[in-house]
Structures are given as structure tokens and as C-alpha cells.
Design a protein around this motif. Structure first.
Motif: not given
Length: 169
Positions: A12, A19, A23, A83-84, A97, A99-101, A105, A108
Motif C-alpha cells: 500500500k 485518482k 488509473y 478505481d480497480f 485498487s 481509494e480517495e483519502h 489516493v 493497494t
């Protein structure tokens, strides 16, 4: 994964980038060749995808690296366009994958269904785990600072064990 095993691993990293751009870096031939490969070819029903066209489930791929004469071939198993994605890779599977934070991003990467013979433990689990650690750091450097850390100036192909000893292969 609550315990460490040889049949899978997870890596990670937080990357401060949109994002959609991340991608693109994984889901197009131009994107993945910008930071990871010397060339990526994706085909659908025998027809090569355009460099910026998103990969889709069922596509086949050929990947070529700097400093390695071999190539990896496989299949795109899943790709949702945002996103995957999941591919077959090195006699196993890899999923990515996003994931926005907050302002970053969380990327993982999971490699799983790794065979448990001794050669796979060394070359796939150990080799790929080390390799992905570097390549994810390379992606972060590229996205956040516009630099690449992988070796493209020096030809490492004729140095014995270069794939195991050079950290920026």
C-alpha cells in the motif's frame, strides 16, 4: 490477510495525485509505460488498443521492461475504468485498487494465488514483493515530483543477478 504467507502479499502507498490520473497510469498502455515499462501492448480480439484507450476485461497484454530482455504476457481479468483492475501476472494474479483519502489516493496492490513451490516463493513472492515496493515508490516519485527512479541510462542486462541486486531495476 491477517498473517503473512507465501501465496500472497499486499503493498500500500498514499500518492498525492488525482485518482483518474493514477488509473490512467495503470489502465492504459501509454500510462503504464510512462513510469513502469518500456512498452505495453494491449489487444482485444487481436486488435491493438490505442495508447490512451482504457484496458478492459478480456484484453491480452504484452509487457516489456527496461533492462530485461524477457516479457510478461497475460490477461486483464477485471477493469472498471475508475478505481480497480485485476490481471494475471507471473503465474498468479495482481489487483490494484484506488481509494480517495483527503488529499491523496491510497493505492493497494495485492498479488495472490502465488504457487507454493520453492522457485515461486523466491521468484514470485520474494522477487515481485521487492519489485512492487520499488515500482510503487517510483510511481509516487513520478506523480508527486515528476521524476523517475528506475534505471534507463545503464544497461544492467549482462550483470549476473542484476534483477535481485539492483534496487532500481
Amino acid at each position: 490477510m491477517s498473517t503473512l504467507t507465501f501465496d500472497q502479499f499486499t503493498k500500500k502507498i498514499f500518492i498525492k495525485a488525482p485518482k483518474e490520473k493514477l488509473y490512467w497510469c495503470w489502465g492504459t498502455s501509454e500510462g503504464i509505460a510512462s513510469w513502469f515499462l518500456s512498452e505495453a501492448i494491449y489487444t482485444s480480439n487481436g486488435k491493438q488498443r490505442d495508447p490512451n484507450e482504457k484496458i478492459q476485461a478480456g484484453d491480452n497484454y504484452i509487457w516489456k521492461w527496461h533492462n530485461w530482455d524477457g516479457q510478461e504476457t497475460g490477461k486483464v481479468l477485471q477493469a472498471n475504468g475508475t478505481d480497480f483492475l485485476e490481471i494475471s501476472f507471473a503465474n498468479s494474479k495482481v489487483s490494484v485498487s484506488l481509494e480517495e483519502h483527503k488529499n491523496a489516493v491510497l493505492l493497494t496492490l495485492k498479488q495472490y494465488e502465488i504457487p507454493l513451490d520453492e522457485e515461486s516463493k523466491l521468484n514470485i513472492h520474494h522477487g515481485c514483493s521487492n519489485g512492487w515496493t520499488f515500482w510503487l515508490a517510483n510511481l509516487k516519485a513520478y506523480m508527486e515530483h515528476g521524476i523517475l527512479l528506475n534505471e534507463t541510462e545503464f544497461d544492467l542486462r549482462n550483470i549476473p543477478l542484476s534483477g535481485f541486486e539492483f534496487v532500481n531495476m
